[in-house]
Design a protein around this motif. Structure first.
Motif, PDB file in Angstrom:
ATOM      1  N   ARG A   1     -11.467 -13.328   0.020  1.00  0.00           N
ATOM      2  CA  ARG A   1     -10.217 -13.086   0.748  1.00  0.00           C
ATOM      3  C   ARG A   1      -9.112 -13.966   0.179  1.00  0.00           C
ATOM      4  O   ARG A   1      -9.308 -15.163  -0.032  1.00  0.00           O
TER       5      ARG A   1
ATOM      6  N   ASP B   1      -0.772  -4.102  -4.512  1.00  0.00           N
ATOM      7  CA  ASP B   1      -1.139  -5.184  -3.595  1.00  0.00           C
ATOM      8  C   ASP B   1      -2.636  -5.456  -3.627  1.00  0.00           C
ATOM      9  O   ASP B   1      -3.082  -6.524  -3.192  1.00  0.00           O
ATOM     10  N   HIS B   2      -3.411  -4.529  -4.173  1.00  0.00           N
ATOM     11  CA  HIS B   2      -4.858  -4.751  -4.282  1.00  0.00           C
ATOM     12  C   HIS B   2      -5.322  -5.028  -5.713  1.00  0.00           C
ATOM     13  O   HIS B   2      -6.313  -5.749  -5.909  1.00  0.00           O
TER      14      HIS B   2
ATOM     15  N   VAL C   1      -6.611  -8.553  -5.878  1.00  0.00           N
ATOM     16  CA  VAL C   1      -5.747  -8.886  -4.734  1.00  0.00           C
ATOM     17  C   VAL C   1      -4.806 -10.056  -5.036  1.00  0.00           C
ATOM     18  O   VAL C   1      -4.686 -11.001  -4.256  1.00  0.00           O
TER      19      VAL C   1
ATOM     20  N   HIS D   1      -5.508  -9.964   2.260  1.00  0.00           N
ATOM     21  CA  HIS D   1      -6.184  -8.982   1.416  1.00  0.00           C
ATOM     22  C   HIS D   1      -7.579  -9.481   1.075  1.00  0.00           C
ATOM     23  O   HIS D   1      -7.798 -10.690   0.919  1.00  0.00           O
TER      24      HIS D   1
ATOM     25  N   ASP E   1      -7.949   0.446   2.624  1.00  0.00           N
ATOM     26  CA  ASP E   1      -6.736   1.025   3.237  1.00  0.00           C
ATOM     27  C   ASP E   1      -6.926   2.373   3.920  1.00  0.00           C
ATOM     28  O   ASP E   1      -6.208   2.674   4.866  1.00  0.00           O
TER      29      ASP E   1
ATOM     30  N   HIS F   1      -8.533  -5.102   4.103  1.00  0.00           N
ATOM     31  CA  HIS F   1      -7.827  -6.119   4.886  1.00  0.00           C
ATOM     32  C   HIS F   1      -8.768  -6.545   6.006  1.00  0.00           C
ATOM     33  O   HIS F   1      -9.474  -5.700   6.582  1.00  0.00           O
TER      34      HIS F   1
END
Length: 291
Positions: free
Chosen positions: A42, A97-98, A63, A46, A178, A217
């Motif tokens: 983590r 974003d990932h 991430v 993310h 997601d 997430h």
């Protein structure tokens, strides 16, 4: 006055405990309970999955969007667990974003694998923080390393046009980013969401053989997802879709529908108030414009 003293003292103790509670670390790695080599990495809000085998490591999603050292930090976390070579880095889909931050994995010797459409998108935009895949796939692919098999499945359009569902059959785990948020209302990720196709994808995921889901997430309390979460989300999407369809056919899309349509059944879900407008807007696109 004296009767308030115990209550005030109690409040003071509570506030002191909160003040002394350790802050949630930006970066954290946890082994998935009941597995031999599956970990969740983590970085902020993310997260991704990596698998340690006797012959090397399969990692997913760096991430590291907006975090220049995020990919290197992820590699460093893997190195705390094993010195085995990092063989693969798999992109779950093309959203930055990932998957930004993969260069550290390439430097460590990993090959990057993604759906073929993810490569098309990445080559169009050419983000400097997101290396293009070395290898692509279409509908199905299995990776076997050190006795561990990871199944990769493309179900078509849903959260994106390049999303892969990853399943560890022996561990009865899936990694889905997601498309199925755990116990909360989806939000900005609806911007390029394919509503009707996503419902079909969720049904296909429900038909797969698995018990627990690692989301992209963290879920409430960092819990993993279940089939009940997937079923609940599917019900939410269908309810939102039907409510907006009625509003759209009354000519209320966009602004009026976003103000008037409510889904009180889901008011207790995290992010209900902040994220519902994004959901309604996307369904107005579907039922109000046909897109």
């Amino acid at each position: 006055m004296t009767r308030w003293i115990p209550a005030l003292l109690s409040c003071g103790i509570a506030f002191a405990a909160l003040a002394q509670a350790p802050a949630r670390p930006q970066i954290e790695t946890k082994k998935v309970e009941g597995t031999q080599g599956v970990y969740i990495f983590r970085n902020g809000s993310h997260q991704s999955m990596f698998i340690v085998t006797s012959e090397g490591v399969i990692a997913t999603d760096p991430v590291a969007y907006g975090r220049p050292q995020g990919g290197a930090a992820y590699v460093a976390e893997i190195r705390k667990v094993t010195d085995k070579p990092i063989k693969w880095l798999i992109y779950s889909h093309h959203h930055y974003d990932h998957i930004a931050g993969g260069q550290a994995f390439k430097d460590a010797g990993a090959r990057i694998l993604a759906h073929k459409q993810a490569k098309v998108r990445l080559e169009q935009i050419q983000d400097p923080h997101t290396p293009r895949p070395d290898e692509t796939m279409d509908w199905n692919k299995s990776l076997t390393l050190g006795g561990t098999t990871l199944e990769l499945t493309y179900l078509g359009l849903n959260h994106s046009d390049s999303t892969l569902v990853m399943r560890l059959p022996k561990e009865r785990l899936i990694f889905v980013v997601d498309l199925i948020p755990v116990g909360s209302v989806p939000g900005r990720g609806m911007i390029d969401f394919y509503p009707l196709e996503a419902e079909d994808s969720i049904r296909q995921i429900l038909a797969m053989d698995w018990d627990r889901m690692i989301p992209g997430h963290p879920g409430p309390g960092d819990r993993l997802g279940t089939k009940q979460d997937a079923e609940a989300l599917l019900a939410f999407l269908k309810d939102a879709s039907e409510a907006v369809k009625v509003a759209a056919r009354e000519g209320k899309c966009w602004d009026t529908a976003e103000k008037e349509v409510k889904l009180p059944k889901y008011e207790s879900w995290p992010n209900y108030a902040s994220n519902l407008p994004f959901v309604l807007r996307r369904y107005c696109g579907l039922w109000g414009r046909g897109t």
